[in-house]
Design a protein around this motif. Structure first.
Motif, PDB file in Angstrom:
ATOM      1  N   VAL A   1       0.757  -1.245  -0.072  1.00  0.00           N
ATOM      2  CA  VAL A   1      -0.020   0.112  -0.003  1.00  0.00           C
ATOM      3  C   VAL A   1       0.876   1.398   0.011  1.00  0.00           C
TER       4      VAL A   1
ATOM      5  N   ASP B   1       4.044   1.670  -1.118  1.00  0.00           N
ATOM      6  CA  ASP B   1       4.241   1.858  -2.618  1.00  0.00           C
ATOM      7  C   ASP B   1       3.274   2.335  -3.549  1.00  0.00           C
ATOM      8  N   GLU B   2       2.094   1.791  -3.610  1.00  0.00           N
ATOM      9  CA  GLU B   2       1.075   2.397  -4.149  1.00  0.00           C
ATOM     10  C   GLU B   2       0.627   3.980  -3.988  1.00  0.00           C
ATOM     11  N   TRP B   3       0.808   4.053  -2.499  1.00  0.00           N
ATOM     12  CA  TRP B   3       0.333   5.466  -2.216  1.00  0.00           C
ATOM     13  C   TRP B   3       1.443   6.510  -2.542  1.00  0.00           C
TER      14      TRP B   3
ATOM     15  N   GLU C   1       3.149   6.258  -5.260  1.00  0.00           N
ATOM     16  CA  GLU C   1       3.008   6.351  -6.749  1.00  0.00           C
ATOM     17  C   GLU C   1       1.783   7.380  -6.890  1.00  0.00           C
ATOM     18  N   ASP C   2       0.928   7.180  -6.193  1.00  0.00           N
ATOM     19  CA  ASP C   2      -0.385   7.976  -6.436  1.00  0.00           C
ATOM     20  C   ASP C   2       0.003   9.343  -6.082  1.00  0.00           C
TER      21      ASP C   2
END
Length: 206
Positions: A140, A142-144, A146-147
Motif C-alpha cells: 500500500v 508503494d502504491e500511495w 506512486e499516487d
C-alpha cells in the motif's frame, strides 16, 4: 451487542463454532465505521493499509459447514475465546478514538482487531493463507507514493506558472547575492588629488 470477557468461552461449550460465526461481523462493523469516518478526506498510507488488511481478513469468510473448516479441539477453546476477547477490547479502544476524532488511533485499533480475528479464522480454517499487516502495508505504501507522485506531476502540468515551494527561497537568495556582489564591485568614492589638497590648504591660510 457487546461481549464481556469470558462470554465467548461459555458460548463455545455449547457451540464450538460460535467465534467463527460472530467474529466476521465484529470486524465488518469496525471496518465500516472507520471507512465512513475517513471518507471525506484523503486517507494516509497507514489508514489505507488498515482498511485493506481488514478486507483481506474478511474476504471469502467461510461458512461453518465449508469443507476446509474444522471443529477445534476443546484444548483450543481458551485460545480462540481469548483472541475474541482481545478483539473486543480493541473495539472499545476504537470507539474511544472515534469519539476523540483520532483517525490514526482508529486505524491502529482496526489493525489490532483484524489481527485477533485473523487468529480466530486461522483456528477454524488452518489451510487458508492470510497475509500479515506488514506485507499489506509495504504494498500500500508503494502504491500511495506512486499516487502522490502522479498527483504532484499533474498539478505541475496543470499549473506550470506556479513556482515550487523552494522558488521563493531561491529567488530571495539570488537577490541577496546580487546585492552583495553589487556592493563589493561598487567603485570607491573619488579622493581629492594632492594638488587640490594644496590649493585648499593655501586658501585656508589666506
Amino acid at each position: 451487542m457487546t461481549y464481556e470477557d469470558g462470554d465467548m468461552r461459555l458460548m463455545m461449550d455449547d457451540d464450538p463454532k460460535a467465534p467463527l460465526r460472530l467474529s466476521s461481523g465484529r470486524l465488518s462493523i469496525v471496518r465500516y465505521v472507520f471507512l465512513v469516518h475517513i471518507e471525506d478526506g484523503i486517507p494516509s498510507a497507514f489508514q489505507r493499509a488498515a482498511l485493506e488488511y481488514a478486507d483481506a481478513i474478511l474476504i471469502g469468510w467461510p461458512e461453518e459447514d465449508a469443507e476446509d473448516v474444522v471443529t477445534p479441539e476443546a484444548s483450543q477453546y481458551d485460545f480462540i475465546a481469548q483472541q475474541f476477547d482481545w478483539a473486543e477490547s480493541h473495539v472499545r479502544e476504537f470507539m474511544e478514538s472515534e469519539r476523540a476524532d483520532k483517525a490514526d488511533d482508529m486505524a491502529d485499533s482496526l489493525v489490532q482487531v483484524a489481527d485477533c480475528i485473523a487468529a480466530v479464522r486461522k483456528s477454524y480454517q488452518p489451510e487458508f493463507l492470510l497475509p500479515t499487516f506488514a506485507e499489506i502495508r509495504r504494498v500500500v505504501e508503494d502504491e500511495w507514493n506512486e499516487d502522490m507522485g502522479r498527483i504532484e506531476a499533474e498539478n505541475r502540468e496543470a499549473h506550470p506558472g506556479i513556482p515550487s515551494d523552494d522558488a521563493p527561497a531561491a529567488d530571495a537568495a539570488a537577490s541577496d547575492g546580487a546585492s552583495a556582489d553589487g556592493a563589493s564591485t561598487q567603485a570607491p568614492a573619488p579622493q581629492p588629488s594632492d594638488a587640490q589638497s594644496s590649493d585648499d590648504s593655501g586658501a585656508s591660510r589666506a
